[in-house]
Scaffold this motif. Sequence first.
Motif, PDB file in Angstrom:
ATOM      1  N   SER A  20       0.823  -1.204   0.000  1.00 38.98           N
ATOM      2  CA  SER A  20       0.000   0.000   0.000  1.00 38.98           C
ATOM      3  C   SER A  20       0.861   1.260   0.000  1.00 38.98           C
ATOM      4  O   SER A  20       0.502   2.267  -0.619  1.00 38.98           O
ATOM      5  N   ALA A  21       2.003   1.211   0.667  1.00 40.29           N
ATOM      6  CA  ALA A  21       2.911   2.361   0.695  1.00 40.29           C
ATOM      7  C   ALA A  21       3.481   2.638  -0.693  1.00 40.29           C
ATOM      8  O   ALA A  21       3.548   3.800  -1.133  1.00 40.29           O
ATOM      9  N   ILE A  22       3.891   1.591  -1.381  1.00 45.37           N
ATOM     10  CA  ILE A  22       4.463   1.764  -2.714  1.00 45.37           C
ATOM     11  C   ILE A  22       3.393   2.197  -3.710  1.00 45.37           C
ATOM     12  O   ILE A  22       3.603   3.108  -4.531  1.00 45.37           O
ATOM     13  N   ASP A  23       2.223   1.575  -3.634  1.00 50.26           N
ATOM     14  CA  ASP A  23       1.139   1.907  -4.561  1.00 50.26           C
ATOM     15  C   ASP A  23       0.695   3.360  -4.419  1.00 50.26           C
ATOM     16  O   ASP A  23       0.256   3.977  -5.400  1.00 50.26           O
ATOM     17  N   ALA A  24       0.806   3.914  -3.209  1.00 45.83           N
ATOM     18  CA  ALA A  24       0.316   5.268  -2.958  1.00 45.83           C
ATOM     19  C   ALA A  24       1.344   6.353  -3.285  1.00 45.83           C
ATOM     20  O   ALA A  24       0.994   7.536  -3.311  1.00 45.83           O
ATOM     21  N   TRP A  25       2.582   5.980  -3.539  1.00 45.73           N
ATOM     22  CA  TRP A  25       3.633   6.994  -3.724  1.00 45.73           C
ATOM     23  C   TRP A  25       3.562   7.573  -5.142  1.00 45.73           C
ATOM     24  O   TRP A  25       3.601   6.839  -6.131  1.00 45.73           O
ATOM     25  N   PRO A  26       3.454   8.921  -5.270  1.00 43.85           N
ATOM     26  CA  PRO A  26       3.247   9.536  -6.591  1.00 43.85           C
ATOM     27  C   PRO A  26       4.334   9.211  -7.613  1.00 43.85           C
ATOM     28  O   PRO A  26       4.037   9.094  -8.813  1.00 43.85           O
ATOM     29  N   ALA A  27       5.577   9.062  -7.171  1.00 41.63           N
ATOM     30  CA  ALA A  27       6.675   8.805  -8.118  1.00 41.63           C
ATOM     31  C   ALA A  27       6.513   7.484  -8.848  1.00 41.63           C
ATOM     32  O   ALA A  27       7.132   7.267  -9.896  1.00 41.63           O
ATOM     33  N   PHE A  28       5.671   6.606  -8.301  1.00 42.25           N
ATOM     34  CA  PHE A  28       5.506   5.286  -8.912  1.00 42.25           C
ATOM     35  C   PHE A  28       4.255   5.183  -9.786  1.00 42.25           C
ATOM     36  O   PHE A  28       3.942   4.099 -10.287  1.00 42.25           O
ATOM     37  N   ASN A  29       3.556   6.294  -9.963  1.00 42.58           N
ATOM     38  CA  ASN A  29       2.363   6.269 -10.827  1.00 42.58           C
ATOM     39  C   ASN A  29       2.762   5.879 -12.256  1.00 42.58           C
ATOM     40  O   ASN A  29       3.633   6.506 -12.869  1.00 42.58           O
ATOM     41  N   GLY A  30       2.138   4.854 -12.773  1.00 37.40           N
ATOM     42  CA  GLY A  30       2.408   4.423 -14.132  1.00 37.40           C
ATOM     43  C   GLY A  30       3.664   3.593 -14.304  1.00 37.40           C
ATOM     44  O   GLY A  30       3.993   3.197 -15.430  1.00 37.40           O
ATOM     45  N   VAL A  31       4.352   3.313 -13.210  1.00 36.59           N
ATOM     46  CA  VAL A  31       5.588   2.535 -13.272  1.00 36.59           C
ATOM     47  C   VAL A  31       5.272   1.057 -13.078  1.00 36.59           C
ATOM     48  O   VAL A  31       4.462   0.679 -12.221  1.00 36.59           O
TER      49      VAL A  31
END
Length: 286
Positions: A20-31
């Motif tokens: 959930s922490a990784i999914d919510a982090w903006p830098a990972f959007n679309g990655v």
Amino acid sequence: MPSSDYEKDKQDRALRMVKSAIDAWPAFNGVAYHIYAKGSYANNTNVRLDSDVDIAVQNRECLYYEYNGCEQPSSEGTPTYDGDWTPPLWRAEILAALDAKFPGEVSGSGVVAITIDEHDGTRPDIDVVPSFDYVRYDSSDQTRQHRGSKVFPKTGSPIVNYPQQQLDRGTAKNGRTNGRYKRFARALKSAENQLVADGTISDLPSYFMECLIWNVQDEILTGGSDLSAGFKSVLVWLWNGLKEENYVRTDWEEPNGLKYLFHPGAKWTPGDARELVLATWQYLDY
């Protein structure tokens, strides 16, 4: 013994929280990335009170590869990665994402893993390992290949792991030995924990004990009139294979079947194995 149901619930919760922490982090959007449990928790070889969770956060945007024992074909026409994800940046963003989710409980001081402290009653210690997709080609035409992960420590050489192969092969061996493979791996880990606590030997990586039991032949693992006699036979087999101090076992493998156990740069030596087996024998008063 394996983790209790209570500990298993905490471990499952830890994986969900990291995801959930990784999914919510903006830098990972679309990655493109993959989050999964690895190590003794995923392979059910962890022991009670020693059941921290190893979780890989694997970048799938960038593929690292090597050709093993074969000629690499011409690179002409081979696509190259031109994105932003370098190992330091990948690690930094994962650390930032975890800091946002677990404020004051995260440490990035480790060389390999980012650590999240245990929270009493809800989760165990968590080691988060930033990694990248990796493939080893064993033929120039790429028909023989093995997919794994590549980890870039803050210092030292990169580390290649094959977690899926470890899981699959370990499950198969455990089935062939009526559950004794993983049972005896946990027994050796428990003995090592006690020997370290007593000051008899130095601490060894948990994975090393699993590797040692992996190399024991199936018929030895399933022998003996009971579990105690069976484990005694396992120690004898290991000792006979390790007792020559000037001889390094070059044929023993890690459970993934793709790396030799005593390879250059390994975190252990045949001497460590001999000391562990002998100390375990004496501790159990065999």
